[in-house]
Design a protein around this motif. Structure first.
Motif, mmCIF file in Angstrom:
data_model
loop_
_atom_site.group_PDB
_atom_site.id
_atom_site.type_symbol
_atom_site.label_atom_id
_atom_site.label_comp_id
_atom_site.label_asym_id
_atom_site.label_seq_id
_atom_site.Cartn_x
_atom_site.Cartn_y
_atom_site.Cartn_z
ATOM 1 N N VAL A 1 45.562 11.480 -8.735
ATOM 2 C CA VAL A 1 45.803 12.228 -7.495
ATOM 3 C C VAL A 1 46.946 11.610 -6.719
ATOM 4 O O VAL A 1 47.887 12.289 -6.282
ATOM 5 C CB VAL A 1 44.502 12.255 -6.647
ATOM 6 C CG1 VAL A 1 44.810 12.659 -5.223
ATOM 7 C CG2 VAL A 1 43.504 13.186 -7.265
ATOM 8 N N ILE A 2 46.888 10.282 -6.588
ATOM 9 C CA ILE A 2 47.950 9.598 -5.837
ATOM 10 C C ILE A 2 49.295 9.794 -6.522
ATOM 11 O O ILE A 2 50.313 10.067 -5.885
ATOM 12 C CB ILE A 2 47.631 8.102 -5.709
ATOM 13 C CG1 ILE A 2 46.335 7.897 -4.956
ATOM 14 C CG2 ILE A 2 48.749 7.381 -4.995
ATOM 15 C CD1 ILE A 2 45.951 6.445 -4.806
ATOM 16 N N GLY A 3 49.294 9.690 -7.859
ATOM 17 C CA GLY A 3 50.557 9.797 -8.595
ATOM 18 C C GLY A 3 51.200 11.152 -8.447
ATOM 19 O O GLY A 3 52.404 11.270 -8.201
ATOM 20 N N VAL A 4 50.386 12.206 -8.584
ATOM 21 C CA VAL A 4 50.952 13.553 -8.502
ATOM 22 C C VAL A 4 51.483 13.817 -7.103
ATOM 23 O O VAL A 4 52.548 14.420 -6.925
ATOM 24 C CB VAL A 4 49.881 14.594 -8.908
ATOM 25 C CG1 VAL A 4 50.336 15.980 -8.561
ATOM 26 C CG2 VAL A 4 49.597 14.491 -10.390
ATOM 27 N N THR A 5 50.745 13.334 -6.099
ATOM 28 C CA THR A 5 51.230 13.528 -4.724
ATOM 29 C C THR A 5 52.575 12.848 -4.515
ATOM 30 O O THR A 5 53.498 13.421 -3.923
ATOM 31 C CB THR A 5 50.214 12.951 -3.715
ATOM 32 O OG1 THR A 5 48.907 13.284 -4.139
ATOM 33 C CG2 THR A 5 50.480 13.458 -2.330
ATOM 34 N N LEU A 6 52.681 11.626 -5.039
ATOM 35 C CA LEU A 6 53.949 10.898 -4.898
ATOM 36 C C LEU A 6 55.097 11.641 -5.563
ATOM 37 O O LEU A 6 56.192 11.767 -5.015
ATOM 38 C CB LEU A 6 53.826 9.520 -5.544
ATOM 39 C CG LEU A 6 53.528 8.354 -4.612
ATOM 40 C CD1 LEU A 6 53.453 7.077 -5.404
ATOM 41 C CD2 LEU A 6 54.593 8.227 -3.547
ATOM 42 N N GLY B 1 38.699 10.592 -3.437
ATOM 43 C CA GLY B 1 38.238 11.523 -4.452
ATOM 44 C C GLY B 1 37.221 12.522 -3.947
ATOM 45 O O GLY B 1 36.753 13.354 -4.713
ATOM 46 N N ASP B 2 36.893 12.458 -2.658
ATOM 47 C CA ASP B 2 35.856 13.366 -2.151
ATOM 48 C C ASP B 2 36.217 14.837 -2.237
ATOM 49 O O ASP B 2 35.387 15.639 -2.642
ATOM 50 C CB ASP B 2 35.515 12.996 -0.695
ATOM 51 C CG ASP B 2 34.556 11.821 -0.654
ATOM 52 O OD1 ASP B 2 34.366 11.250 0.426
ATOM 53 O OD2 ASP B 2 34.022 11.482 -1.724
ATOM 54 N N PRO B 3 37.446 15.249 -1.841
ATOM 55 C CA PRO B 3 37.720 16.685 -1.923
ATOM 56 C C PRO B 3 37.917 17.210 -3.340
ATOM 57 O O PRO B 3 38.100 18.396 -3.531
ATOM 58 C CB PRO B 3 39.019 16.844 -1.118
ATOM 59 C CG PRO B 3 39.594 15.518 -1.012
ATOM 60 C CD PRO B 3 38.506 14.520 -1.128
ATOM 61 N N PHE B 4 37.868 16.343 -4.335
ATOM 62 C CA PHE B 4 38.131 16.812 -5.695
ATOM 63 C C PHE B 4 36.858 16.780 -6.525
ATOM 64 O O PHE B 4 36.045 15.882 -6.372
ATOM 65 C CB PHE B 4 39.185 15.938 -6.373
ATOM 66 C CG PHE B 4 40.501 15.955 -5.668
ATOM 67 C CD1 PHE B 4 40.832 14.968 -4.772
ATOM 68 C CD2 PHE B 4 41.403 16.985 -5.889
ATOM 69 C CE1 PHE B 4 42.030 14.983 -4.108
ATOM 70 C CE2 PHE B 4 42.604 17.008 -5.232
ATOM 71 C CZ PHE B 4 42.919 16.007 -4.345
#
Lengths: 233, 471
Positions: free
Chosen positions: B152-157, B128-131
């Protein structure tokens, strides 16, 4: 030594039951140190003395063809595997004693191999349906081997052994339960070794010493059969 | 009182989803294996049940079905449970089972599983650091931190899956890429394979015979000379052993060759089957669809590149614009008093009728059709089309694998359901409708994507255990 006669035996079973370890143990008399999955078919050769100890003793090469995959694989895989099923003289069915599904799948494995079996005796098989009578007068000797015997807890051993006894009755075959990482199961003189050499003797006999015209009369007496395909060599 | 009833409804639906997840696990994922650790099955079913309940709550939110307060309560409850399972339970169990497979670490499984879990948490937090997640309103240990990282993980997937589908779809479906394979090619290859196997067999026979002779000779020697004989046999190695190692090397090379030949033969057989399939009517239809989707995929990739390079924000994509134009064109023909949703309903029904019918037929096949569904879903941005496609495809995939006989009934039933959706939603304009439907379709996209991901993961794990093409 001059080249000896050949005998071809298939080793069938689901993935991961221990066919490669078993074949390695049978042929090299050593435990397979680094089992990895086999692609396609791997063959190994065992030198077997037919009718050992008698004056008719003769040495034969037994080729163990270790074919595998799963029964539910794609049809392209199945039709490629069928290449290895030609002119088979014996079948070893391997299942995992800790996994019930692998023993259930053995029915389908044997059907797959016998359907493609183009032996000269003209075995009539019905497509798809498992028919017990097939195994009764099928000309191909079967042997049932259960692996990973050491991984069954003590209290469950009896149930497992009863289950495999039913299985061997269905296939009309001998059964051996062992652990492929331990050499003593096939040490000379054990009952397992005796069963194994009896099986190989039966295979050699069927191949070289019997011509059975009785097989042809056998099937006309059967009451129900689905006349789908007749295989002749 | 109404809270109690709502809770009962939610609970029943959760139990239903749990049962469904359990069945799916047993029949599809673990078809060839015996379940020994029931923990895995339970955790899987719980995750599945709570995810589906979340999706159900979204639909209830849109339809305004249950009481607001009870919906809010259930939403929070669901969210907490899902986060608990996703961040604490599942990674810990994954670590535990991975550790228990490694022989060295057997004795202190729990300790090492905790170590693995802490590593996972560290990387999860670092994600979560870059967000810009941390805000003064929420504080650092709030639930928003966890949700945003999971998001974040879900959208990337999802992005990865649709990108993969966009490239895989043209390759799989266009017959332009199919080589011409004849029966004689396959027979020739099979003959080569059998010849190689025969060569391997003959070499192995030589090895076996040599070893047997050596063993017999060696034993005789050892029997006679004892200790000194052993020393002698060390210094003077018998002539057979060098031959053996040479033959062994040849055998290894031949075995590698046989493996390659086997894989090639499987490939050729698969191509031949695809060619045969493409000659049927269904196959030709899919080829046409494949061209259509492939062109759209290429356009999409092109537009995405342009957007990234020139840092633009895309407004509407061609299909939505096209459908809007068509609707307006058709709208001229209709009466002024004719309601909009009937217009769009007629259009989308005729559009999707053939598409869904053929797609649902195709979904009775295996995983390969998943990219088509995904592409169809993500690219045809018109919500109504997506709703029909997705509900039909998702429900029918769930049904077809189990109940093949009721194909026609379920098709008819699903079309009835789909056509009643506009009536339930009571829209007035396309835009208003699309806003609400887009909530639904996001959920449906996720459901079908997860199904595809699960099936792909099962294939990967089959490859690992070697059950796909191997012994």
């Amino acid at each position: 030594m001059a080249s000896l006669d050949r005998v071809k035996v298939l080793v069938l079973g689901d993935s991961g039951v221990g066919k490669s370890s078993l074949v390695h143990l049978l042929c090299q008399n050593q435990v397979l140190g680094n089992p990895s999955w086999t692609v396609g078919c791997s063959v190994d050769v065992r030198v077997h003395d037919y009718k050992e100890g008698t004056p008719e003793e003769k040495t034969y090469y037994i080729e163990l063809w270790d074919v595998g995959g799963s029964v539910g694989s794609t049809s392209s895989l199945k039709s490629t595997r069928a290449v290895f099923y030609n002119s088979v003289n014996g079948i070893v069915l391997v299942h995992d004693l800790t996994n019930k599904k692998s023993s259930q799948n053995l029915y389908r494995w044997s059907l797959e191999a016998l359907n493609k079996d183009s032996s000269p005796t003209g075995v009539i098989v019905s497509n798809g349906d498992y028919d017990r009578e097939q195994f009764a007068d099928s000309s191909v000797p079967l042997l049932l081997i259960g692996t990973k015997f050491d991984q069954i807890p003590e209290n469950k051993r009896n149930d497992v052994l009863t289950r495999t006894a039913f299985l061997s009755e269905d296939f009309n075959a001998e059964e051996i339960n062992l652990d492929c990482t331990n050499q003593r199961y096939f040490a000379a003189g054990t009952s397992n070794a005796v069963k194994l050499s009896r099986f190989f003797d039966k295979v050699v006999e069927k191949r070289y010493f019997t011509r059975d015209p009785s097989q042809m009369t056998g099937f006309t007496e059967r009451k129900r059969f689905n006349f789908k395909s007749v295989h002749y060599d | 009182m109404s809270f109690l009833m709502d809770s009962v409804i939610m609970f029943t639906s959760q139990v239903l989803f749990f049962g469904f997840g359990w069945l799916f696990f047993m029949r599809q994922l673990f078809k060839d294996y015996e379940v020994r650790q029931y923990v895995v099955q339970v955790v899987f079913s719980i995750t599945f049940a709570f995810s589906c309940t979340m999706f159900e709550l979204i639909i209830f939110e849109i339809l305004g079905a249950l009481e607001t307060s009870s919906r809010y309560f259930h939403w929070k409850f669901n969210l907490y449970v899902i986060l608990l399972v996703l961040i604490f339970v599942v990674p810990f169990y994954i670590g535990y089972f991975v550790v228990s497979n490694i022989r060295l670490l057997q004795r202190q499984k729990l300790l090492f599983a905790c170590v693995v879990w802490f590593t996972f948490m560290y990387f999860f937090w670092k994600l979560g650091d870059p967000f810009p997640i941390l805000s003064p309103k929420h504080g650092i240990l709030s639930i928003e931190q966890l949700i945003s990282r999971v998001g974040v993980i879900g959208v990337t997937l999802m992005a990865l899956l649709s990108g993969f589908g966009a490239v895989n779809c043209p390759y799989t479906y266009m017959s332009y890429f199919l080589r011409n394979v004849t029966e004689s090619d396959i027979l020739a290859l099979e003959r080569r394979l059998l010849q190689t196997m025969d060569m391997i067999v003959s070499k192995k026979k030589r090895i076996a015979m040599t070893r047997r002779q050596m063993y017999q000779r060696g034993e005789d020697q050892n029997k006679q000379t004892g200790f000194w004989g052993m020393i002698k046999s060390v210094t003077s190695s018998p002539p057979g052993s060098e031959n053996l190692s040479l033959i062994q090397q040849e055998v290894d090379a031949l075995e590698e060759l046989s493996r390659q030949l086997f894989l090639e033969t499987v490939d050729l057989q698969a191509t031949k089957e695809r060619i045969e399939y493409s000659k049927t009517f269904q196959g030709k239809y899919f080829n046409f669809l494949g061209y259509f989707f492939s062109i759209y995929c290429v356009w999409k990739i092109f537009m995405a590149t342009i957007n990234i390079v020139f840092d633009r924000v895309g407004k509407t994509d061609p299909v939505t614009r096209g459908i809007e134009i068509t609707v307006n064109y058709l709208g001229i023909q209709f009466d002024v008093g004719f309601s909009t949703f009937a217009r769009t309903h007629v259009l989308t029904y005729s559009l999707t009728h053939s598409l869904t019918h053929s797609l649902t037929h195709s979904l009775t096949h295996n995983h390969k059709t998943f990219p088509v569904v995904l592409i169809a879903v993500s690219l045809l941005k018109c919500p109504a089309v997506q709703v029909f496609l997705l509900t039909d495809s998702s429900i029918s995939t769930l049904f077809y694998s189990q109940f093949r006989k009721s194909k026609n009934c379920s098709c008819v039933g699903i079309f009835c359901c789909c056509s009643s959706v506009p009536y339930i939603c009571s829209p007035l304009q396309v835009k208003f409708w699309s806003q609400h439907i887009s909530f639904i379709l996001v959920g449906i996209i996720i459901v079908t994507s997860i199904r595809g991901l699960l099936i792909t993961l099962t294939k990967v794990s089959h490859l690992q255990t070697g059950s796909c093409q191997s012994t």
